[in-house]
Scaffold this motif. Sequence first.
Motif, PDB file in Angstrom:
ATOM      1  N   LEU A 261       0.826  -1.213   0.000  1.00 52.63           N
ATOM      2  CA  LEU A 261       0.000   0.000   0.000  1.00 52.63           C
ATOM      3  C   LEU A 261       0.860   1.263   0.000  1.00 52.63           C
ATOM      4  CD1 LEU A 261      -2.862  -0.952   2.488  1.00 52.63           C
ATOM      5  CD2 LEU A 261      -2.903  -0.980  -0.005  1.00 52.63           C
ATOM      6  N   HIS A 262       2.022   1.203   0.602  1.00 54.26           N
ATOM      7  CA  HIS A 262       2.892   2.374   0.670  1.00 54.26           C
ATOM      8  C   HIS A 262       3.754   2.555  -0.576  1.00 54.26           C
ATOM      9  CE1 HIS A 262       2.647   2.365   5.343  1.00 54.26           C
ATOM     10  NE2 HIS A 262       1.737   3.150   4.798  1.00 54.26           N
ATOM     11  N   GLU A 263       4.059   1.437  -1.266  1.00 58.57           N
ATOM     12  CA  GLU A 263       5.075   1.511  -2.318  1.00 58.57           C
ATOM     13  C   GLU A 263       4.589   1.142  -3.721  1.00 58.57           C
ATOM     14  OE1 GLU A 263       8.180  -1.067  -1.028  1.00 58.57           O
ATOM     15  OE2 GLU A 263       8.579   0.048   0.834  1.00 58.57           O
ATOM     16  N   ALA A 264       3.555   0.337  -3.832  1.00 59.88           N
ATOM     17  CA  ALA A 264       3.194  -0.229  -5.136  1.00 59.88           C
ATOM     18  C   ALA A 264       2.223   0.645  -5.925  1.00 59.88           C
ATOM     19  CB  ALA A 264       2.597  -1.621  -4.950  1.00 59.88           C
ATOM     20  N   GLY A 269      -2.798   2.266 -12.591  1.00 59.35           N
ATOM     21  CA  GLY A 269      -1.698   3.187 -12.811  1.00 59.35           C
ATOM     22  C   GLY A 269      -1.499   4.204 -11.710  1.00 59.35           C
ATOM     23  N   GLU A 270      -2.390   4.210 -10.735  1.00 59.77           N
ATOM     24  CA  GLU A 270      -2.267   5.123  -9.602  1.00 59.77           C
ATOM     25  C   GLU A 270      -1.584   4.420  -8.438  1.00 59.77           C
ATOM     26  OE1 GLU A 270      -5.995   7.832  -9.026  1.00 59.77           O
ATOM     27  OE2 GLU A 270      -6.718   5.853  -9.620  1.00 59.77           O
ATOM     28  N   PRO A 271      -0.832   5.144  -7.639  1.00 64.49           N
ATOM     29  CA  PRO A 271      -0.276   4.530  -6.423  1.00 64.49           C
ATOM     30  C   PRO A 271      -1.414   4.081  -5.500  1.00 64.49           C
ATOM     31  CG  PRO A 271       0.765   6.638  -6.890  1.00 64.49           C
ATOM     32  CD  PRO A 271      -0.417   6.542  -7.789  1.00 64.49           C
ATOM     33  N   TYR A 272      -1.214   2.939  -4.852  1.00 62.87           N
ATOM     34  CA  TYR A 272      -2.227   2.490  -3.896  1.00 62.87           C
ATOM     35  C   TYR A 272      -2.415   3.513  -2.771  1.00 62.87           C
ATOM     36  CZ  TYR A 272      -3.001  -2.211  -5.716  1.00 62.87           C
ATOM     37  OH  TYR A 272      -3.382  -3.283  -6.498  1.00 62.87           O
ATOM     38  N   SER A 273      -1.380   4.251  -2.464  1.00 59.10           N
ATOM     39  CA  SER A 273      -1.495   5.259  -1.409  1.00 59.10           C
ATOM     40  C   SER A 273      -2.468   6.364  -1.787  1.00 59.10           C
ATOM     41  CB  SER A 273      -0.119   5.864  -1.109  1.00 59.10           C
ATOM     42  OG  SER A 273       0.445   6.432  -2.286  1.00 59.10           O
ATOM     43  N   THR A 274      -2.691   6.555  -3.093  1.00 59.12           N
ATOM     44  CA  THR A 274      -3.675   7.534  -3.567  1.00 59.12           C
ATOM     45  C   THR A 274      -5.058   6.914  -3.666  1.00 59.12           C
ATOM     46  OG1 THR A 274      -1.979   8.692  -4.852  1.00 59.12           O
ATOM     47  CG2 THR A 274      -4.273   9.080  -5.469  1.00 59.12           C
ATOM     48  N   VAL A 275      -5.101   5.664  -4.133  1.00 56.27           N
ATOM     49  CA  VAL A 275      -6.378   4.962  -4.295  1.00 56.27           C
ATOM     50  C   VAL A 275      -7.031   4.696  -2.938  1.00 56.27           C
ATOM     51  CG1 VAL A 275      -7.495   2.874  -5.173  1.00 56.27           C
ATOM     52  CG2 VAL A 275      -5.588   3.896  -6.428  1.00 56.27           C
ATOM     53  N   LEU A 276      -6.192   4.323  -1.952  1.00 54.05           N
ATOM     54  CA  LEU A 276      -6.685   3.985  -0.612  1.00 54.05           C
ATOM     55  C   LEU A 276      -6.021   4.929   0.402  1.00 54.05           C
ATOM     56  CD1 LEU A 276      -6.941   1.352  -2.395  1.00 54.05           C
ATOM     57  CD2 LEU A 276      -6.766   0.065  -0.294  1.00 54.05           C
ATOM     58  N   GLU A 311      -8.621  -5.360  -8.864  1.00 61.60           N
ATOM     59  CA  GLU A 311      -7.564  -4.424  -8.476  1.00 61.60           C
ATOM     60  C   GLU A 311      -7.006  -4.746  -7.094  1.00 61.60           C
ATOM     61  OE1 GLU A 311      -8.737  -0.266  -8.926  1.00 61.60           O
ATOM     62  OE2 GLU A 311     -10.365  -0.970 -10.215  1.00 61.60           O
ATOM     63  N   HIS A 312      -7.726  -5.535  -6.345  1.00 66.55           N
ATOM     64  CA  HIS A 312      -7.339  -5.851  -4.974  1.00 66.55           C
ATOM     65  C   HIS A 312      -6.277  -6.946  -4.896  1.00 66.55           C
ATOM     66  CE1 HIS A 312     -10.068  -9.006  -6.154  1.00 66.55           C
ATOM     67  NE2 HIS A 312      -9.670  -9.724  -5.119  1.00 66.55           N
ATOM     68  N   GLU A 313      -6.177  -7.777  -5.918  1.00 66.00           N
ATOM     69  CA  GLU A 313      -5.350  -8.984  -5.832  1.00 66.00           C
ATOM     70  C   GLU A 313      -3.869  -8.679  -5.529  1.00 66.00           C
ATOM     71  OE1 GLU A 313      -7.824 -12.242  -8.453  1.00 66.00           O
ATOM     72  OE2 GLU A 313      -6.370 -10.963  -9.489  1.00 66.00           O
ATOM     73  N   PRO A 314      -3.251  -7.700  -6.189  1.00 65.40           N
ATOM     74  CA  PRO A 314      -1.835  -7.429  -5.863  1.00 65.40           C
ATOM     75  C   PRO A 314      -1.630  -6.979  -4.424  1.00 65.40           C
ATOM     76  CG  PRO A 314      -2.436  -6.432  -7.969  1.00 65.40           C
ATOM     77  CD  PRO A 314      -3.710  -6.891  -7.339  1.00 65.40           C
ATOM     78  N   ILE A 315      -2.650  -6.382  -3.830  1.00 60.00           N
ATOM     79  CA  ILE A 315      -2.521  -5.900  -2.450  1.00 60.00           C
ATOM     80  C   ILE A 315      -2.202  -7.062  -1.509  1.00 60.00           C
ATOM     81  CG2 ILE A 315      -3.753  -4.873  -0.489  1.00 60.00           C
ATOM     82  CD1 ILE A 315      -5.352  -3.238  -2.495  1.00 60.00           C
TER      83      ILE A 315
END
Length: 319
Positions: A261-264, A269-276, A311-315
């Motif tokens: 969540l902090h790095e990927a 195409g958006e950082p997870y930190s922006t999405v969540l 979109e959740h799977e890589p998390i």
Amino acid sequence: MPASADRARVALLIAVLVLTVGCSVHKAAGPARPPAGLRDALSFIHANDITRSYVEYSDVAAINDLARADPARFTTLRSAGLGGLVAHAQRIVSQLGIDPAGMRVRIAAGPATHGAGAWWGDYDRQRADSWFAGHATREDGGVWRAAEDYRTGPLGPVTVARTAPGQFLWANAGDALDWVAAPGRHGLAADPTIAALAACLDDVIAAVIARGDSPGLTGLGGNPAVTYAAGVRAGPATDVTEILCATGQSIGSVDYVTRVLHEAISPTGEPYSTVLPGATVLRAGSSVQVRWRPTGSTPAGRSLDMLHNREHEPIFGAA
């Protein structure tokens, strides 16, 4: 007292008992009780491999209340719990006079190609039965058949249905209707995996639970050894918390998920930190939970969209 008097008194008592039992037997059934939350609703669906793979839930009454207060934020949740009927709800309204948006609770199980659902709430049952009488055949158990299994008919994918006071059951195959018409003791609420994810989501107004390889999700593939869940909690006023959960032997640890969540970068195409934004990760029983509070007036249901679009799977590291 003479024996004849005793016999008369016994006969009178028996007559009273017969009348009492008869009245209770023939008393009209009241409306079906809507489930009290996700876990209760899951008990109304029989557990099998298909229903375990995909479930949707919606507290329609709560969503409607929130949508009246903040339409831009909560109208997005109004399709939750429709399952394979998302694109066909208007047919149900126009033909049967049953408005899915006017019910109190909806739950659906199975993919669009082999699914069933149950709705609880008030509707004009007489009108619905009148339409069925002119366009369907009656089968055992009060089941209406509008088309052959898996065929598209006048109600779209709804081939069989059953009406009852305060409840409407639908399916696209006869065997699927049994999942919601006669769940028995083996409901989804008692399934260990589904129960764990329901506990992880807790008190939500909308939810999806899906196995990694579920055909109810976009695209093919996915890990069948992992089951995911997404849900929306509503707090005071119109406060929202979005939740993602995963359970299975191959999911990443809390530390792993936090690092992602902090790095990927997400598949969009958006950082997870922006999405969540501001997401927190914790262990919830056998599940790993991710939760966040959307900023500003962001429409509710981002977690549900993420699950549907994978979109959740890589998390969780279990794609």
